[in-house]
Design a protein around this motif. Structure first.
Motif, PDB file in Angstrom:
ATOM      1  N   ILE A  34      14.689  67.174 104.065  1.00 41.04           N
ATOM      2  CA  ILE A  34      13.893  67.286 102.839  1.00 41.04           C
ATOM      3  C   ILE A  34      12.705  66.327 102.894  1.00 41.04           C
ATOM      4  N   SER A  35      12.972  65.088 103.318  1.00 44.01           N
ATOM      5  CA  SER A  35      11.888  64.116 103.437  1.00 44.01           C
ATOM      6  C   SER A  35      10.851  64.570 104.466  1.00 44.01           C
ATOM      7  N   HIS A  36      11.325  65.109 105.583  1.00 42.47           N
ATOM      8  CA  HIS A  36      10.415  65.595 106.626  1.00 42.47           C
ATOM      9  C   HIS A  36       9.567  66.753 106.098  1.00 42.47           C
ATOM     10  N   TYR A  37      10.188  67.653 105.347  1.00 44.66           N
ATOM     11  CA  TYR A  37       9.464  68.785 104.757  1.00 44.66           C
ATOM     12  C   TYR A  37       8.351  68.279 103.829  1.00 44.66           C
ATOM     13  N   GLY A  99      34.112  72.346 117.990  1.00 48.06           N
ATOM     14  CA  GLY A  99      33.536  71.758 119.196  1.00 48.06           C
ATOM     15  C   GLY A  99      32.191  72.369 119.538  1.00 48.06           C
ATOM     16  N   THR A 100      32.084  73.695 119.363  1.00 52.55           N
ATOM     17  CA  THR A 100      30.800  74.372 119.606  1.00 52.55           C
ATOM     18  C   THR A 100      29.725  73.876 118.641  1.00 52.55           C
ATOM     19  N   ALA A 101      30.097  73.770 117.364  1.00 49.52           N
ATOM     20  CA  ALA A 101      29.146  73.275 116.362  1.00 49.52           C
ATOM     21  C   ALA A 101      28.714  71.844 116.682  1.00 49.52           C
ATOM     22  N   PHE A 102      29.661  71.063 117.184  1.00 57.27           N
ATOM     23  CA  PHE A 102      29.355  69.680 117.552  1.00 57.27           C
ATOM     24  C   PHE A 102      28.315  69.627 118.675  1.00 57.27           C
ATOM     25  N   PHE A 103      28.474  70.471 119.687  1.00 55.41           N
ATOM     26  CA  PHE A 103      27.524  70.477 120.795  1.00 55.41           C
ATOM     27  C   PHE A 103      26.138  70.919 120.322  1.00 55.41           C
ATOM     28  N   ILE A 104      26.089  71.929 119.454  1.00 51.79           N
ATOM     29  CA  ILE A 104      24.801  72.367 118.907  1.00 51.79           C
ATOM     30  C   ILE A 104      24.142  71.234 118.126  1.00 51.79           C
ATOM     31  N   GLU A 105      24.956  70.542 117.332  1.00 51.57           N
ATOM     32  CA  GLU A 105      24.445  69.418 116.552  1.00 51.57           C
ATOM     33  C   GLU A 105      23.880  68.329 117.465  1.00 51.57           C
ATOM     34  N   ALA A 106      24.592  68.030 118.556  1.00 47.27           N
ATOM     35  CA  ALA A 106      24.142  66.986 119.485  1.00 47.27           C
ATOM     36  C   ALA A 106      22.808  67.357 120.122  1.00 47.27           C
ATOM     37  N   ILE A 107      22.679  68.612 120.552  1.00 50.72           N
ATOM     38  CA  ILE A 107      21.438  69.068 121.194  1.00 50.72           C
ATOM     39  C   ILE A 107      20.280  69.030 120.194  1.00 50.72           C
ATOM     40  N   ALA A 108      20.527  69.534 118.979  1.00 53.67           N
ATOM     41  CA  ALA A 108      19.470  69.559 117.961  1.00 53.67           C
ATOM     42  C   ALA A 108      19.055  68.146 117.569  1.00 53.67           C
ATOM     43  N   LEU A 109      20.023  67.231 117.483  1.00 53.20           N
ATOM     44  CA  LEU A 109      19.698  65.852 117.128  1.00 53.20           C
ATOM     45  C   LEU A 109      18.841  65.208 118.219  1.00 53.20           C
ATOM     46  N   GLY A 110      19.157  65.495 119.470  1.00 46.02           N
ATOM     47  CA  GLY A 110      18.329  64.982 120.564  1.00 46.02           C
ATOM     48  C   GLY A 110      16.900  65.492 120.471  1.00 46.02           C
ATOM     49  N   PHE A 111      16.762  66.794 120.206  1.00 43.06           N
ATOM     50  CA  PHE A 111      15.420  67.368 120.034  1.00 43.06           C
ATOM     51  C   PHE A 111      14.671  66.661 118.894  1.00 43.06           C
ATOM     52  N   PHE A 112      15.388  66.440 117.787  1.00 45.34           N
ATOM     53  CA  PHE A 112      14.715  65.862 116.629  1.00 45.34           C
ATOM     54  C   PHE A 112      14.296  64.416 116.883  1.00 45.34           C
ATOM     55  N   LEU A 113      15.194  63.618 117.437  1.00 45.17           N
ATOM     56  CA  LEU A 113      14.911  62.198 117.627  1.00 45.17           C
ATOM     57  C   LEU A 113      13.759  61.973 118.606  1.00 45.17           C
ATOM     58  N   TYR A 114      13.683  62.804 119.631  1.00 46.73           N
ATOM     59  CA  TYR A 114      12.672  62.599 120.670  1.00 46.73           C
ATOM     60  C   TYR A 114      11.542  63.619 120.617  1.00 46.73           C
ATOM     61  N   GLY A 115      11.504  64.395 119.538  1.00 42.24           N
ATOM     62  CA  GLY A 115      10.511  65.459 119.463  1.00 42.24           C
ATOM     63  C   GLY A 115       9.253  65.123 118.703  1.00 42.24           C
ATOM     64  N   TRP A 125      10.791  70.143 112.624  1.00 45.41           N
ATOM     65  CA  TRP A 125      11.518  70.105 111.349  1.00 45.41           C
ATOM     66  C   TRP A 125      12.758  70.993 111.413  1.00 45.41           C
ATOM     67  N   PHE A 126      12.614  72.175 112.024  1.00 43.55           N
ATOM     68  CA  PHE A 126      13.734  73.122 112.102  1.00 43.55           C
ATOM     69  C   PHE A 126      14.904  72.533 112.886  1.00 43.55           C
ATOM     70  N   THR A 127      14.627  71.750 113.930  1.00 41.97           N
ATOM     71  CA  THR A 127      15.729  71.145 114.684  1.00 41.97           C
ATOM     72  C   THR A 127      16.533  70.190 113.803  1.00 41.97           C
ATOM     73  N   GLY A 128      15.849  69.524 112.871  1.00 43.59           N
ATOM     74  CA  GLY A 128      16.563  68.663 111.927  1.00 43.59           C
ATOM     75  C   GLY A 128      17.452  69.459 110.991  1.00 43.59           C
ATOM     76  N   VAL A 129      16.959  70.620 110.560  1.00 44.26           N
ATOM     77  CA  VAL A 129      17.769  71.501 109.709  1.00 44.26           C
ATOM     78  C   VAL A 129      19.016  71.975 110.455  1.00 44.26           C
ATOM     79  N   VAL A 130      18.852  72.287 111.746  1.00 45.33           N
ATOM     80  CA  VAL A 130      19.985  72.724 112.566  1.00 45.33           C
ATOM     81  C   VAL A 130      21.038  71.624 112.660  1.00 45.33           C
ATOM     82  N   VAL A 131      20.584  70.377 112.751  1.00 46.48           N
ATOM     83  CA  VAL A 131      21.542  69.253 112.768  1.00 46.48           C
ATOM     84  C   VAL A 131      22.415  69.302 111.517  1.00 46.48           C
ATOM     85  N   GLY A 132      21.784  69.494 110.365  1.00 40.04           N
ATOM     86  CA  GLY A 132      22.539  69.546 109.113  1.00 40.04           C
ATOM     87  C   GLY A 132      23.473  70.735 109.029  1.00 40.04           C
ATOM     88  N   ILE A 133      22.973  71.910 109.401  1.00 44.21           N
ATOM     89  CA  ILE A 133      23.791  73.130 109.305  1.00 44.21           C
ATOM     90  C   ILE A 133      24.989  73.062 110.242  1.00 44.21           C
TER      91      ILE A 133
END
Length: 441
Positions: A34-37, A99-115, A125-133
Motif C-alpha cells: 500500500i505504501s509503495h502504491y 511449501g509451494t506458496a513459501f517458495f513463491i513468496e521467497a522468490i517474490a521477496l528477493g525480486f522486491f528487495l533487490y528490484g 510493486w506487483f512482486t511485493g503484492v505477490v509476497v503478501g498473497i
C-alpha cells in the motif's frame, strides 16, 4: 513434568512464538504494498522511505518465520509420531501446497528487495503484492491442517484403520473456512495495531512526523476495518463450534449444565469441582442466541460430555475472555480512529490518543495467543477430535523435558535477536535525512 506435558508445552511454546512471526510475515507485505502504491501514484518520498523500511521488517520476519516453522515441522514428527503415522497421508496436501506458496513468496521477496531501480516500477510493486498473497495463502493452508484436527474429514475410520483417504475433503473440512477467516482477520488486527502503536509512540516522542503519520494512517485504517469485521467471523466460528465441538464451547463459556435460554457469561472464575462460575455477569438467553440463533435454544453443557473428555475449563474460559476483551477494545479504538479521520483529525493525532494507540501495541497479539489457547486447549484431550487422544499420539521417547528446555532457549534467543533488529531498524528510520522533508511531501 511428565513427558506428555513436556511435549505439549514444547508445542505450545513453539506455536506461541511462530504465530507472531507468521502473522507479521503475512500482513506486513500488504502494508508495504500500500505504501509503495502511494509512492508510485504520488511520487512523495516519505512513502518510498516507509516502503523500504517496512520491506526490511518483512525480510526479518520472513527469515524468522521460516526458521520457527521448520522447527515446528520437525516437532510434529518427533513429538507426535503416532499422530503423523496416520495423519500425514491424509492432510499432507495443504502442507505440500504451503511449501509451494513459501517458495513463491521467497522468490517474490528477493525480486522486491533487490528490484529497486532495476525493474519496471509497477512490476516491482506487483512482486511485493505477490509476497503478501503467497504469505496469506501459506497461512490459510496451515490453518486448514489445524482445522482438520478439529474437524476430521477425508477418510473412513474403521476398526482403528484410516481408509478411503480423500486429501481434498480433508483440506476443505467443515472447520477450515471459519478458522481461516478468523485467523486472517486476527493477523490483520494484531499486526496493524502493533505497527500503528510503534509509529504512534514515535510521534509522541516528537520524532519526524511525515513518515510516522503516513505509517500510522495506513496501518491503523486497515487494522480498524479488520477489527470491526472480526466479531462477525467470531460469531460464525462460535456457531460452527457449537455444532461440531460442544465440549469446547462449554469450556469457553464455563457452561456446566445443559439448558435452554442459556446465559452468556462475561468474566467470572470457574469452579470446576462445584460446576459453578463465581463473580460472573450473566446475560440471559444470549449464549443460546449466539450459538444457535435462537434465545430459547438448548446449549449442550459439560454434563452431557463424558468426564474423561472434558477440556480444561478454567484455562479455556480465561483465554476466551481475554481474546474477546482485547478484540472489543481494539474494535472500539478502530471505530474512534475511523470517525476521527472523517470528523476530527486533531483529536486522533493528539498526544493523548496517540499514547492510547501506543499502549495497545501488544494487545492484538495477546488476543491471538489467547485464541490459540482456546483452539488447542479447548480440543483436549483430543489431538484428532473424537478419534485419537493426545496421550495416544505422544512419542515414547523419554526425556522430552530437556528438549522443551532447549527449544525454549532457542525461541527466546530468536525473539531477542528479532527485537534488537527491529529496534535498530526503527532508529535507522528516524535518522534518515528524508524525514526532514515538510509534512506535505
Amino acid at each position: 513434568m511428565d513427558d506428555l506435558m513436556a511435549a505439549r508445552s514444547q508445542m505450545a511454546l513453539s506455536l506461541g512464538f511462530h504465530i507472531i512471526f507468521a502473522c507479521i510475515g503475512m500482513i506486513m507485505p500488504f502494508l508495504m504494498a500500500i505504501s509503495h502504491y502511494k509512492f508510485l501514484r504520488s511520487g512523495k518520498e516519505k512513502y518510498k522511505v516507509l516502503t523500504k523500511a517496512w520491506s526490511k521488517g518483512v525480510a526479518i520476519f520472513f527469515v524468522t518465520g521460516a526458521v520457527s516453522g521448520t522447527m515446528l515441522s520437525f516437532e510434529l514428527g518427533l513429538l507426535w509420531p503416532e499422530f503423523m503415522k496416520h495423519a500425514g497421508p491424509i492432510f499432507g496436501m495443504p502442507f505440500s501446497l504451503e511449501g509451494t506458496a513459501f517458495f513463491i513468496e521467497a522468490i517474490a521477496l528477493g525480486f522486491f528487495l533487490y528490484g529497486w531501480e532495476k525493474f519496471n516500477p509497477w512490476f516491482h510493486w506487483f512482486t511485493g503484492v505477490v509476497v503478501g498473497i503467497s504469505g496469506l495463502a501459506s497461512g490459510i493452508l496451515v490453518v486448514a491442517a489445524n482445522a482438520w484436527m478439529n474437524s476430521p474429514a477425508g477418510f473412513d475410520y474403521v476398526n482403528g484403520e484410516y481408509l478411503n483417504i480423500d486429501p481434498m475433503a480433508a483440506m476443505f473440512n467443515d472447520a477450515w473456512f471459519t478458522q481461516a477467516l478468523h485467523m486472517i482477520l486476527a493477523a490483520f488486527v494484531a499486526t496493524c495495531f502493533a505497527v500503528a502503536g510503534i509509529h504512534a509512540w514515535m510521534l509522541t516522542k516528537g520524532k519526524n512526523s511525515p513518515i510516522h503519520k503516513a505509517a500510522l494512517k495506513i496501518s491503523l485504517t486497515i487494522g480498524a476495518v479488520a477489527a470491526i469485521l472480526q466479531p462477525i467471523s467470531g460469531d460464525l466460528s462460535a456457531k460452527d463450534v457449537a455444532v461440531r465441538q460442544p465440549a469446547k464451547l462449554a469450556a469457553m463459556e464455563a457452561h456446566f449444565k445443559t439448558e435452554t435460554s442459556a446465559p452468556l457469561i462475561i468474566g467470572g472464575i470457574p469452579d470446576e469441582e462445584n460446576q459453578t462460575v463465581n463473580y460472573a455477569i450473566k446475560l440471559p438467553g444470549a449464549l443460546s442466541f449466539l450459538a444457535h440463533g435462537d434465545f430459547n435454544a438448548s446449549v449442550t453443557g459439560l454434563d452431557q460430555i463424558p468426564k474423561d473428555e472434558h477440556p480444561p475449563v478454567t484455562v479455556t474460559h480465561f483465554a476466551f475472555q481475554i481474546m474477546v476483551g482485547c478484540g472489543m477494545l481494539l474494535m472500539l479504538t478502530g471505530i474512534v480512529w475511523l470517525l476521527g479521520l472523517w470528523k476530527n483529525k486533531r483529536f486522533i493525532y493528539s498526544k493523548r490518543f496517540l499514547g492510547l494507540i501506543a499502549l495497545l501495541t501488544p494487545l492484538g497479539f495477546i488476543a491471538v495467543e489467547a485464541g490459540w489457547f482456546v483452539t488447542e486447549v479447548g480440543r483436549q484431550p483430543w489431538i484428532l477430535y473424537g478419534i485419537m487422544k493426545t496421550k495416544e499420539a505422544v512419542t515414547p521417547m523419554p526425556g522430552i523435558v530437556y528438549s522443551f528446555i532447549l527449544y525454549a532457549v532457542i525461541y527466546l534467543s530468536l525473539a531477542g535477536i528479532v527485537s534488537l533488529l527491529l529496534v535498530r531498524q526503527i532508529k535507522n528510520l528516524d535518522q534518515n535525512p528524508d524525514l526532514s522533508l515538510p509534512s506535505n511531501t
